[in-house]
Design a protein around this motif. Sequence first.
Motif, PDB file in Angstrom:
ATOM      1  N   THR A  52       0.915  -1.276   0.102  1.00  0.00           N
ATOM      2  CA  THR A  52      -0.037  -0.091   0.015  1.00  0.00           C
ATOM      3  C   THR A  52       0.906   1.254  -0.034  1.00  0.00           C
ATOM      4  O   THR A  52       0.204   2.357  -0.203  1.00  0.00           O
ATOM      5  CB  THR A  52      -0.823  -0.121   1.154  1.00  0.00           C
ATOM      6  OG1 THR A  52      -0.183   0.181   2.591  1.00  0.00           O
ATOM      7  CG2 THR A  52      -1.920  -0.965   1.437  1.00  0.00           C
ATOM      8  N   ARG A  53       2.199   1.253   0.433  1.00  0.00           N
ATOM      9  CA  ARG A  53       2.911   2.429   0.317  1.00  0.00           C
ATOM     10  C   ARG A  53       4.465   1.884   0.029  1.00  0.00           C
ATOM     11  O   ARG A  53       5.076   0.827   0.080  1.00  0.00           O
ATOM     12  CB  ARG A  53       2.702   3.022   1.594  1.00  0.00           C
ATOM     13  CG  ARG A  53       3.667   2.570   2.751  1.00  0.00           C
ATOM     14  CD  ARG A  53       3.512   3.410   4.050  1.00  0.00           C
ATOM     15  NE  ARG A  53       3.960   2.884   5.140  1.00  0.00           N
ATOM     16  CZ  ARG A  53       5.303   2.846   5.683  1.00  0.00           C
ATOM     17  NH1 ARG A  53       6.538   3.298   4.802  1.00  0.00           N
ATOM     18  NH2 ARG A  53       5.753   2.452   6.843  1.00  0.00           N
ATOM     19  N   ASP A  54       5.411   2.803  -0.416  1.00  0.00           N
ATOM     20  CA  ASP A  54       6.733   2.668  -0.437  1.00  0.00           C
ATOM     21  C   ASP A  54       7.356   3.233   0.617  1.00  0.00           C
ATOM     22  O   ASP A  54       6.711   3.739   1.681  1.00  0.00           O
ATOM     23  CB  ASP A  54       7.253   3.087  -1.923  1.00  0.00           C
ATOM     24  CG  ASP A  54       6.755   4.743  -2.022  1.00  0.00           C
ATOM     25  OD1 ASP A  54       6.738   5.444  -1.112  1.00  0.00           O
ATOM     26  OD2 ASP A  54       7.064   5.098  -3.230  1.00  0.00           O
ATOM     27  N   ALA A  55       8.770   3.122   0.664  1.00  0.00           N
ATOM     28  CA  ALA A  55       9.420   3.736   2.019  1.00  0.00           C
ATOM     29  C   ALA A  55       9.040   5.420   2.089  1.00  0.00           C
ATOM     30  O   ALA A  55       8.999   5.777   3.514  1.00  0.00           O
ATOM     31  CB  ALA A  55      10.907   3.444   1.762  1.00  0.00           C
ATOM     32  N   GLU A  56       8.598   5.946   1.323  1.00  0.00           N
ATOM     33  CA  GLU A  56       8.741   7.534   1.439  1.00  0.00           C
ATOM     34  C   GLU A  56       7.045   7.716   1.526  1.00  0.00           C
ATOM     35  O   GLU A  56       6.683   8.887   1.970  1.00  0.00           O
ATOM     36  CB  GLU A  56       8.966   8.384   0.322  1.00  0.00           C
ATOM     37  CG  GLU A  56      10.502   8.536   0.336  1.00  0.00           C
ATOM     38  CD  GLU A  56      11.253   7.166  -0.246  1.00  0.00           C
ATOM     39  OE1 GLU A  56      10.875   6.626  -1.199  1.00  0.00           O
ATOM     40  OE2 GLU A  56      12.415   6.604   0.349  1.00  0.00           O
ATOM     41  N   CYS A  65      -7.020   0.870   1.686  1.00  0.00           N
ATOM     42  CA  CYS A  65      -8.410   0.056   1.276  1.00  0.00           C
ATOM     43  C   CYS A  65      -8.381   0.049  -0.348  1.00  0.00           C
ATOM     44  O   CYS A  65      -8.573  -1.113  -0.663  1.00  0.00           O
ATOM     45  CB  CYS A  65      -9.406   0.487   1.882  1.00  0.00           C
ATOM     46  SG  CYS A  65      -9.544   0.496   3.742  1.00  0.00           S
ATOM     47  N   LEU A  66      -8.295   1.009  -0.934  1.00  0.00           N
ATOM     48  CA  LEU A  66      -8.244   1.021  -2.411  1.00  0.00           C
ATOM     49  C   LEU A  66      -7.348   0.564  -2.974  1.00  0.00           C
ATOM     50  O   LEU A  66      -7.504  -0.185  -3.971  1.00  0.00           O
ATOM     51  CB  LEU A  66      -8.250   2.811  -2.933  1.00  0.00           C
ATOM     52  CG  LEU A  66      -9.781   3.600  -2.983  1.00  0.00           C
ATOM     53  CD1 LEU A  66      -9.377   4.891  -3.317  1.00  0.00           C
ATOM     54  CD2 LEU A  66     -10.560   2.954  -3.904  1.00  0.00           C
ATOM     55  N   ALA A  67      -6.279   0.531  -2.524  1.00  0.00           N
ATOM     56  CA  ALA A  67      -5.045  -0.305  -3.235  1.00  0.00           C
ATOM     57  C   ALA A  67      -5.301  -1.824  -3.041  1.00  0.00           C
ATOM     58  O   ALA A  67      -5.144  -2.546  -3.990  1.00  0.00           O
ATOM     59  CB  ALA A  67      -3.598  -0.115  -2.489  1.00  0.00           C
ATOM     60  N   PHE A  76      -5.774  -9.510   2.905  1.00  0.00           N
ATOM     61  CA  PHE A  76      -5.052  -7.931   3.303  1.00  0.00           C
ATOM     62  C   PHE A  76      -4.507  -8.334   4.704  1.00  0.00           C
ATOM     63  O   PHE A  76      -5.078  -8.569   5.699  1.00  0.00           O
ATOM     64  CB  PHE A  76      -6.134  -7.233   3.285  1.00  0.00           C
ATOM     65  CG  PHE A  76      -5.624  -5.761   3.743  1.00  0.00           C
ATOM     66  CD1 PHE A  76      -5.302  -4.822   2.660  1.00  0.00           C
ATOM     67  CD2 PHE A  76      -5.713  -5.353   5.059  1.00  0.00           C
ATOM     68  CE1 PHE A  76      -4.731  -3.550   3.033  1.00  0.00           C
ATOM     69  CE2 PHE A  76      -5.343  -4.006   5.587  1.00  0.00           C
ATOM     70  CZ  PHE A  76      -4.976  -3.300   4.453  1.00  0.00           C
ATOM     71  N   VAL A  77      -3.013  -7.735   4.900  1.00  0.00           N
ATOM     72  CA  VAL A  77      -2.456  -7.931   6.045  1.00  0.00           C
ATOM     73  C   VAL A  77      -2.097  -6.497   6.524  1.00  0.00           C
ATOM     74  O   VAL A  77      -0.988  -6.079   5.723  1.00  0.00           O
ATOM     75  CB  VAL A  77      -1.221  -8.907   6.376  1.00  0.00           C
ATOM     76  CG1 VAL A  77      -0.851  -9.013   7.492  1.00  0.00           C
ATOM     77  CG2 VAL A  77      -2.151 -10.257   5.995  1.00  0.00           C
ATOM     78  N   SER A  78      -2.430  -5.866   7.380  1.00  0.00           N
ATOM     79  CA  SER A  78      -1.654  -4.653   7.928  1.00  0.00           C
ATOM     80  C   SER A  78      -0.643  -4.721   8.989  1.00  0.00           C
ATOM     81  O   SER A  78      -1.003  -5.452  10.010  1.00  0.00           O
ATOM     82  CB  SER A  78      -2.695  -3.848   8.435  1.00  0.00           C
ATOM     83  OG  SER A  78      -2.409  -2.364   8.724  1.00  0.00           O
ATOM     84  N   THR A 142     -11.820  -2.973   3.512  1.00  0.00           N
ATOM     85  CA  THR A 142     -11.173  -3.897   2.500  1.00  0.00           C
ATOM     86  C   THR A 142     -12.053  -4.892   2.217  1.00  0.00           C
ATOM     87  O   THR A 142     -12.940  -5.358   3.303  1.00  0.00           O
ATOM     88  CB  THR A 142      -9.867  -4.368   3.230  1.00  0.00           C
ATOM     89  OG1 THR A 142     -10.162  -4.712   4.525  1.00  0.00           O
ATOM     90  CG2 THR A 142      -8.732  -3.518   3.107  1.00  0.00           C
ATOM     91  N   GLU A 143     -12.295  -5.330   1.050  1.00  0.00           N
ATOM     92  CA  GLU A 143     -13.038  -6.437   0.666  1.00  0.00           C
ATOM     93  C   GLU A 143     -12.429  -7.810   0.976  1.00  0.00           C
ATOM     94  O   GLU A 143     -13.094  -8.850   1.069  1.00  0.00           O
ATOM     95  CB  GLU A 143     -13.368  -6.449  -0.969  1.00  0.00           C
ATOM     96  CG  GLU A 143     -14.356  -5.119  -1.241  1.00  0.00           C
ATOM     97  CD  GLU A 143     -14.150  -4.693  -2.590  1.00  0.00           C
ATOM     98  OE1 GLU A 143     -13.698  -5.267  -3.524  1.00  0.00           O
ATOM     99  OE2 GLU A 143     -14.562  -3.365  -2.782  1.00  0.00           O
ATOM    100  N   ALA A 144     -11.395  -7.999   0.931  1.00  0.00           N
ATOM    101  CA  ALA A 144     -10.435  -9.066   0.965  1.00  0.00           C
ATOM    102  C   ALA A 144     -10.419  -9.567   2.588  1.00  0.00           C
ATOM    103  O   ALA A 144     -10.477  -8.685   3.313  1.00  0.00           O
ATOM    104  CB  ALA A 144      -8.862  -9.201   0.716  1.00  0.00           C
ATOM    105  N   PRO A 145     -10.443 -10.927   2.779  1.00  0.00           N
ATOM    106  CA  PRO A 145     -10.214 -11.105   4.368  1.00  0.00           C
ATOM    107  C   PRO A 145      -9.064 -10.450   5.078  1.00  0.00           C
ATOM    108  O   PRO A 145      -7.973 -10.283   4.347  1.00  0.00           O
ATOM    109  CB  PRO A 145      -9.940 -12.614   4.315  1.00  0.00           C
ATOM    110  CG  PRO A 145     -10.554 -13.173   3.121  1.00  0.00           C
ATOM    111  CD  PRO A 145     -10.558 -12.052   2.087  1.00  0.00           C
TER     112      PRO A 145
END
Length: 232
Positions: A52-56, A65-67, A76-78, A142-145
Amino acid sequence: MSQFIVCLDPGHGPGCANRSPDGSYQEQEFAYDVAGRVKARLEARGVEVVLTRDAEGYPSLSQRCLASNGAGAHAFVSLHSNAAGNGGWESASGLEMYTSAGPDTAPRNVLAQRLKERFEAERVALRTVPIRHYGYAVLTGTEAPAVLIEYGFHTSRSDTALLLDGSYREKLARATADGICAFLGVAWREETAGESDRDTVQRRFRLADETMDYLSAYQYADALLQRLATGA
Ligand SMILES: [Zn+2]
């Protein structure tokens, strides 16, 4: 084309104030680093990974969520670390995970359960209640588990020392990738290239270091480890 797509969400971003009381540890750096380690392990098994993001980067929660939704992720794992108290060192420690809600049979909770099993196998210290529920935006949008992992407390001296350690990060990444693969049903792909028989046996049978030391002291250890490593 890969059969499965996994979205990994390294929490926060540069400039985020979440850090250990002594400033040696930044949550956003940890989250991005471990996400990269998980990504490498998943890709080695043919799983496509979206970050969902790069280092910066420091995307909003809805952008995260959109990503995931835009990629059509299957999981999806945060990635985060936890905090207690008001800026000083605290005693609370251990790993805990969040999903948006029950029941246990919901795919998100099955994913959390598979992750829990892998963390236990790697002897990662878990909180008394390792799987909890809360309506975090990245879990409800998020739509994914979806599972949010708090890998430890950066307000704990002992957890912080672990979270800063490269080999511990590898252990967390291995467990996370293995748990995701177990959930998706991705076949275990042996990673034996360049690995010693001892390492192969330890990984395949999930044995503790002490057990390996004991095995290695056996008179015919080399032949035994070779047989076990090759499955002969
Ligand atoms: Zn966080």
